[in-house]
Design a protein around this motif. Structure first.
Motif, PDB file in Angstrom:
ATOM      1  N   LEU A 239     -51.787 107.248   6.520  1.00 26.44           N
ATOM      2  CA  LEU A 239     -52.700 106.249   7.079  1.00 26.44           C
ATOM      3  C   LEU A 239     -52.886 106.533   8.567  1.00 26.44           C
ATOM      4  O   LEU A 239     -51.956 106.356   9.359  1.00 26.44           O
ATOM      5  CB  LEU A 239     -52.142 104.840   6.859  1.00 26.44           C
TER       6      LEU A 239
ATOM      7  N   SER B 275     -55.827 101.904  10.429  1.00 27.50           N
ATOM      8  CA  SER B 275     -55.764 100.789   9.484  1.00 27.50           C
ATOM      9  C   SER B 275     -56.872  99.769   9.699  1.00 27.50           C
ATOM     10  O   SER B 275     -56.827  98.684   9.117  1.00 27.50           O
ATOM     11  CB  SER B 275     -54.403 100.097   9.592  1.00 27.50           C
TER      12      SER B 275
ATOM     13  N   HIS C 147     -49.368  98.754   4.375  1.00 27.37           N
ATOM     14  CA  HIS C 147     -50.327  99.130   3.330  1.00 27.37           C
ATOM     15  C   HIS C 147     -49.619  99.911   2.242  1.00 27.37           C
ATOM     16  O   HIS C 147     -48.787 100.783   2.519  1.00 27.37           O
ATOM     17  CB  HIS C 147     -51.447  99.973   3.929  1.00 27.37           C
TER      18      HIS C 147
ATOM     19  N   PRO D 180     -50.087 102.708  -0.484  1.00 29.85           N
ATOM     20  CA  PRO D 180     -51.009 103.760  -0.958  1.00 29.85           C
ATOM     21  C   PRO D 180     -51.336 103.562  -2.436  1.00 29.85           C
ATOM     22  O   PRO D 180     -50.503 103.085  -3.214  1.00 29.85           O
ATOM     23  CB  PRO D 180     -50.222 105.051  -0.737  1.00 29.85           C
TER      24      PRO D 180
ATOM     25  N   ALA E 282     -50.266 102.491  10.334  1.00 32.70           N
ATOM     26  CA  ALA E 282     -51.027 103.547  11.000  1.00 32.70           C
ATOM     27  C   ALA E 282     -50.096 104.483  11.768  1.00 32.70           C
ATOM     28  O   ALA E 282     -49.314 104.042  12.614  1.00 32.70           O
ATOM     29  CB  ALA E 282     -52.059 102.941  11.948  1.00 32.70           C
TER      30      ALA E 282
ATOM     31  N   PRO F 235     -60.670 105.253   1.068  1.00 29.75           N
ATOM     32  CA  PRO F 235     -60.064 104.904   2.352  1.00 29.75           C
ATOM     33  C   PRO F 235     -59.998 103.398   2.588  1.00 29.75           C
ATOM     34  O   PRO F 235     -59.607 102.962   3.676  1.00 29.75           O
ATOM     35  CB  PRO F 235     -61.028 105.561   3.353  1.00 29.75           C
TER      36      PRO F 235
ATOM     37  N   VAL G  77     -58.753 100.030   3.077  1.00 24.03           N
ATOM     38  CA  VAL G  77     -57.450  99.414   3.334  1.00 24.03           C
ATOM     39  C   VAL G  77     -57.633  97.931   3.638  1.00 24.03           C
ATOM     40  O   VAL G  77     -56.919  97.076   3.123  1.00 24.03           O
ATOM     41  CB  VAL G  77     -56.731 100.113   4.504  1.00 24.03           C
TER      42      VAL G  77
ATOM     43  N   GLU H 125     -61.411 102.290   8.615  1.00 23.58           N
ATOM     44  CA  GLU H 125     -60.134 102.895   8.266  1.00 23.58           C
ATOM     45  C   GLU H 125     -60.288 104.403   8.073  1.00 23.58           C
ATOM     46  O   GLU H 125     -61.327 104.894   7.646  1.00 23.58           O
ATOM     47  CB  GLU H 125     -59.567 102.295   6.976  1.00 23.58           C
TER      48      GLU H 125
ATOM     49  N   VAL I 147     -57.975 107.550   6.267  1.00 18.66           N
ATOM     50  CA  VAL I 147     -56.790 107.923   5.493  1.00 18.66           C
ATOM     51  C   VAL I 147     -56.857 109.413   5.182  1.00 18.66           C
ATOM     52  O   VAL I 147     -57.941 110.008   5.130  1.00 18.66           O
ATOM     53  CB  VAL I 147     -56.671 107.113   4.192  1.00 18.66           C
TER      54      VAL I 147
END
Length: 403
Positions: free
Chosen positions: A99, A102, A109, A111, A132, A181, A183, A189, A191
């Motif tokens: 990440l 965020s 978060h 995944p 993050a 991506p 989040v 965000e 990722v």
């Protein structure tokens, strides 16, 4: 005698006219190619930016970067991950995740990764949480069926779907695999994804492959151990895995590169074991056994008897499709395609027209459809016998090398 020999080879040559079915190996997207093959923004949910970066600190490779935009943001593969429950039941779907941004959220978060049958969706959500910049994590999702019970889960996380029956239909008739991506509700965000691969659910963080070759000129054997998707990263308080190989002849060595090689000068049976450790704790151990015999020359011998035996076995078993050779004729490589009823060791020998073994390879493989690639680039044009040994059975087929 010469007439008999020619008859045998004629039967062998004629056997290659049977139809062949091609089996695909387990898919693995490492995103080292830009653009990534078979990955595209999802129609109707294509609001994202696709980029690539490096390194993934697990293995030092290039990774996929997805930036969220307003609206649905899906990046999907509709080619490589079809029918997961039919093709790879009992194995696991792995992915690496990082990440980067965020979207301003400070909440941890989880995944996740999603599969679809074209109508419904199932999502595997990891137990581990990231924030993050907290670092890369590797997640594995089980490829299993609910069979009317709870949806599959493991120590890494759990699957969710509308119902057990819908989940099983998605798993059996997978049409696409989706990365996203998304989040938070904030469309900013970022990722990273990497190493989206189907492989064994072993506790090992890496897969291992053993290749062996033999030289009749200097009477020696060479074993090459290859690590597939290893993790080399280590941080304070979180030591990464280390790998050590015992070559079965009283010597051991650390595995510091993706592949290590060892030479043998004495004939015998050797069991090669690679051990993965986290600190002093052993995480897993894999072993391979191969036999290395010295050539014996006593006067002038003819290979006809051995060729007759191999040819007879080849002609009798070909129709049973013990394995397939693709392509055949071959030039620089040939794939040996077979289906295993259980996990075990496969040994393959390539024998030239004189009866000499010119290539030998052994791999410890999982059950199901498997492909073993043989490098034939250095072989001269001509006829060869491919002999496969697995599950206490031996079968043979004819291979033509055409340059």
């Amino acid at each position: 005698m010469r007439t008999v020999y020619l008859l045998i080879m004629t039967l062998l040559l004629s056997s290659i006219t049977a139809n062949a079915q091609v089996f695909d190996p387990p898919p693995c997207s490492n995103f080292n190619t830009n653009p990534a093959p078979n990955w595209n923004p999802s129609p109707g949910n294509s609001n994202l930016t696709v980029q690539y970066g490096s390194p993934n600190t697990f293995d030092g490779s290039q990774y996929l970067s997805l930036t969220d935009k307003s609206g649905g943001s899906w990046y999907e593969n509709t080619t490589d991950y079809k029918s997961l429950g039919k093709r790879f039941l009992g194995q696991c779907l792995y992915f690496d995740f990082y990440l980067q941004n965020s979207g301003g959220s400070t909440a941890p978060h989880h995944p996740y990764i999603t599969i679809s049958d074209g109508v419904n969706h199932a999502t595997f959500t990891a137990n581990i949480t990231v924030t993050a910049g907290s670092g890369w994590v590797r997640v594995k999702a089980p490829i299993q069926l609910a069979n009317g019970g709870p949806l599959p889960s493991n120590s890494d996380g759990k699957w969710t779907a509308a119902s057990a029956s819908i989940f099983d239909n998605i798993m059996l008739n997978t049409a696409s695999l989706i990365l996203s991506p998304e989040v938070t509700s904030s469309p900013s965000e970022i990722v990273y994804f990497d190493n989206v691969c189907i492989k064994s659910c072993s506790d090992c963080t890496a897969d291992f492959k053993l290749d062996t070759s033999f030289s009749t000129f200097i009477n020696s054997a060479t074993a090459t151990l290859t690590l597939i998707n290893p993790i080399y990263v280590s941080t304070p308080g979180n030591p990464g895995p280390t790998y050590t190989v015992n070559w079965g002849d009283g010597t051991t060595s650390p595995v510091l590169l993706a592949a290590v090689t060892h030479n043998y000068s004495t004939a015998g049976t050797y069991t090669i074991c690679v051990t993965e450790q986290i600190g002093k704790a052993v995480r897993c151990k894999r072993c391979f056994t191969f036999c290395y015999t010295s050539p014996i020359v006593s006067g002038v011998m003819t290979p006809l008897r051995e060729l007759q035996t191999i040819t007879k076995a080849e002609v009798e078993k070909y129709e049973k499709n013990e394995f397939l050779l693709v392509p055949n004729p071959a030039k620089n490589y040939v794939d040996v395609q077979t289906t295993l009823s259980k996990k075990g060791l496969i040994s393959i020998r390539l024998i030239d027209i004189s009866g000499k073994v010119v290539l030998e390879k052994s791999e410890n493989l999982n059950s199901g459809r498997q492909i073993i690639k043989l490098n034939t680039e250095n072989l001269i044009q001509g006829n060869y016998i491919v002999e496969l040994r697995s599950e206490n059975k031996t079968s043979s087929q004819k291979l033509l090398i055409s340059k």
